[in-house]
Scaffold this active site. Structure first.
Site, short mmCIF file in Angstrom:
data_model
loop_
_atom_site.label_atom_id
_atom_site.label_comp_id
_atom_site.label_asym_id
_atom_site.label_seq_id
_atom_site.Cartn_x
_atom_site.Cartn_y
_atom_site.Cartn_z
N LYS A 100 2.38 -0.82 5.38
CA LYS A 100 1.81 -2.41 4.80
C LYS A 100 2.07 -2.89 6.43
O LYS A 100 1.14 -4.17 6.20
CB LYS A 100 3.53 -3.07 4.26
CG LYS A 100 4.61 -2.52 4.98
CD LYS A 100 5.44 -1.09 4.53
CE LYS A 100 6.28 -0.23 5.85
NZ LYS A 100 7.27 0.23 4.76
N GLU A 124 -0.93 -0.27 -3.42
CA GLU A 124 0.16 -0.76 -4.40
C GLU A 124 1.49 -0.27 -3.65
O GLU A 124 2.53 -1.19 -3.47
CB GLU A 124 0.36 -0.18 -5.71
CG GLU A 124 1.36 0.05 -6.87
CD GLU A 124 1.57 -1.53 -6.71
OE1 GLU A 124 0.35 -2.24 -7.67
OE2 GLU A 124 1.99 -2.04 -6.60
N GLY A 129 7.69 -0.74 -2.97
CA GLY A 129 8.00 0.38 -3.31
C GLY A 129 7.47 1.55 -4.00
O GLY A 129 6.71 1.28 -4.29
N ILE A 131 7.86 -0.59 -7.41
CA ILE A 131 7.41 -1.40 -8.39
C ILE A 131 6.11 -1.99 -8.37
O ILE A 131 5.05 -1.75 -6.80
CB ILE A 131 8.17 -2.69 -7.47
CG1 ILE A 131 9.76 -2.37 -7.18
CG2 ILE A 131 7.79 -3.65 -8.32
CD1 ILE A 131 10.46 -3.57 -7.06
N ASP A 196 9.29 -6.03 8.87
CA ASP A 196 8.75 -4.89 7.21
C ASP A 196 8.62 -6.48 6.39
O ASP A 196 7.89 -6.04 5.34
CB ASP A 196 9.57 -4.60 6.82
CG ASP A 196 9.09 -3.15 6.01
OD1 ASP A 196 8.16 -2.87 5.74
OD2 ASP A 196 9.77 -3.43 4.78
N LYS A 200 5.63 -7.30 3.96
CA LYS A 200 4.74 -7.74 2.58
C LYS A 200 4.84 -8.76 2.31
O LYS A 200 4.04 -9.18 1.28
CB LYS A 200 6.17 -6.84 1.75
CG LYS A 200 6.56 -5.24 2.54
CD LYS A 200 7.73 -5.06 1.98
CE LYS A 200 7.55 -3.56 1.64
NZ LYS A 200 8.98 -2.52 2.58
N1 HSE Z 1 11.33 1.29 5.38
C1 HSE Z 1 10.96 -0.41 4.12
C2 HSE Z 1 12.08 -0.80 3.25
C3 HSE Z 1 10.33 0.71 3.46
O1 HSE Z 1 13.57 -0.71 3.40
O2 HSE Z 1 12.23 -1.52 2.06
C4 HSE Z 1 9.61 0.58 2.73
O3 HSE Z 1 8.58 -0.28 1.82
#
Ligand code: HSE
Length: 408
Positions: A100, A124, A129, A131, A196, A200
């Site tokens: 990502k 994707e 993850g 989904i 993170d 996304k």
């Molecule tokens: N570290 C990320 C999370 C992993 O906990 O969602 C999946 O992108």
């Protein structure tokens, strides 16, 4: 026979190898050809691994092997991963990624590079993850004008919040468990500080609205300041605290995006999303609200999404479907200054100190010290809230997810 190479033999990379080993026969049946894992690139040695004979340390071996159709990039980060992705695409190989950070920072240019070399760049697994969300967003929902994408986008923080609330674990204990389960990033700061989730929401915004939104344009707040006292007040108000990413298209076409913990009413399905699960709600003018739900992190769910992309790329080798979006720009992303919402506040003081705040709902929690107060305000911008607080800093301040933003 289709041949692939995996870059990075960590949690996700080894999961991809396992999916090929376990589901190879059914994948071959669906695809009409067998998928062979030819190389694994990693700087580390794995002498006891059943894949030891596939390990290489020099990317040129993969780059120069005409038999390799698809390169799976599960290295992470935006350094070696960027260089190897560029080199693979220039060599005409399609690249499938779970990275990502790379997509959020360089997605637009990598998609253009793929197109220029008649290859695919797919990711994707980078959001949600296991989904399926990016494929539906770029294919199945394209008849809609999308006004908002919002969701719980990080499994680690959702796991932490769920276990702080439900099992009374401390923040550190819950984080340790999430790390042991392979959910957390190599440096979990990216999870708990919201970075993170920020990456996304940038990817989701690009696909939903057609232009790149860069992580440094997105105000981002994680969960490190959320306390058990906040959780307890939220509970008293029949709400849950969730780290949400939101991207909202304005009337003029520009986009507002941010990541922050919110209080979410229990009547909203997002409030019921617990543990490592993620959920993403997309609001379209034809479909209304549609919600995608599933395991947002972990070895096998993420590997499942990676392999789905590999299979799709191999199925469409001669009829590539190019995904694309435009570059962003400084004037494309608007600040959150105009976004109104109710606010949850935890303050030091008594109800008499809140006179300037306007109408509030006062909350209680067991064991609250006498000089602490929890309230929910009426709807206003952050600037207006700060004006009404007259310079006094609350112990906590979180947005309450607007009723109008709830699922219809
Ligand atoms: N570290 C990320 C999370 C992993 O906990 O969602 C999946 O992108």
């Amino acid at each position: 026979m289709a041949k692939i190479a995996i870059l990075g033999f960590g949690v996700v990379g080894s999961g991809v190898a396992e999916v090929i080993r376990v589901n190879g026969a059914s994948i071959a049946q669906r695809l009409g050809v067998e998928v062979e894992l030819k190389y694994i690139l990693d700087l580390r040695d794995f002498p006891d691994s059943p894949y030891a004979d596939k390990l290489v340390k020099d990317f040129s071996i993969i780059e120069e092997d005409p038999e390799v159709d698809v390169v799976v990039e599960t290295i992470g980060g935006a350094r070696a991963a960027l260089e190897f992705t560029q080199r693979a695409l220039k060599a005409g190989k399609s690249v499938v990624s779970s990275n990502k950070e790379l997509v959020a920072t360089h997605g637009c240019e990598l998609l253009a590079l793929a197109r220029a070399h008649n290859a695919s760049y797919r990711f994707e697994a980078s959001v949600g993850g296991g989904i399926p969300i990016l494929h539906p967003l770029s294919q199945c929902l394209t008849a809609n004008r999308i006004s908002e994408v919002r969701g719980i986008l990080n499994g680690t923080t959702n796991y932490i919040l769920t276990h702080m609330i439900g099992t009374g674990l401390s923040f550190e204990e819950a984080l340790k468990e999430a790390q042991e389960r392979g959910y957390a990033e190599h440096d979990p700061t990216a999870d708990v500080e919201g970075l993170d989730a920020c990456r996304k929401i940038c990817i989701l915004a690009a696909l939903a609205f057609g232009r790149h939104v860069y992580p440094d344009q997105v105000p981002t707040e994680g969960i490190t300041k959320v306390t058990l006292a906040d959780v307890s007040y939220a509970d008293a108000a029949r709400m849950s605290i969730k780290l949400l990413g939101r991207a909202i298209q304005q009337e003029d076409g520009r986009v507002m995006a941010y990541v922050a913990p919110h209080l979410v009413r229990r009547s909203n399905p997002l409030a019921q999303v617990d543990d490592v699960f993620n959920a993403i709600t997309v609001r379209g003018n034809a479909i209304g609200d549609v919600m995608f739900y599933g395991r947002g992190a972990g070895k096998m769910p993420t590997a499942s999404a990676v392999m789905a992309d590999v299979i799709d790329v191999l199925q469409h080798r001669r009829t590539q479907r190019f995904m694309t979006w435009e570059e962003g720009g400084a004037d494309y992303v608007v600040s959150t200054d105009t976004l109104e919402s109710q606010w949850f506040l935890r303050l030091k003081g008594t109800i008499r100190d809140l006179e300037g705040l306007g109408p509030v709902t006062v909350l209680g929690r067991p064991g609250a010290p006498g000089d602490e107060i929890g309230v929910i305000t009426e709807s206003m911008t952050r600037g207006e809230l700060d004006r009404r607080l007259k310079g006094s800093a609350p112990l906590s301040a979180m947005r309450v997810l607007d009723e109008s933003a709830d699922l219809a």
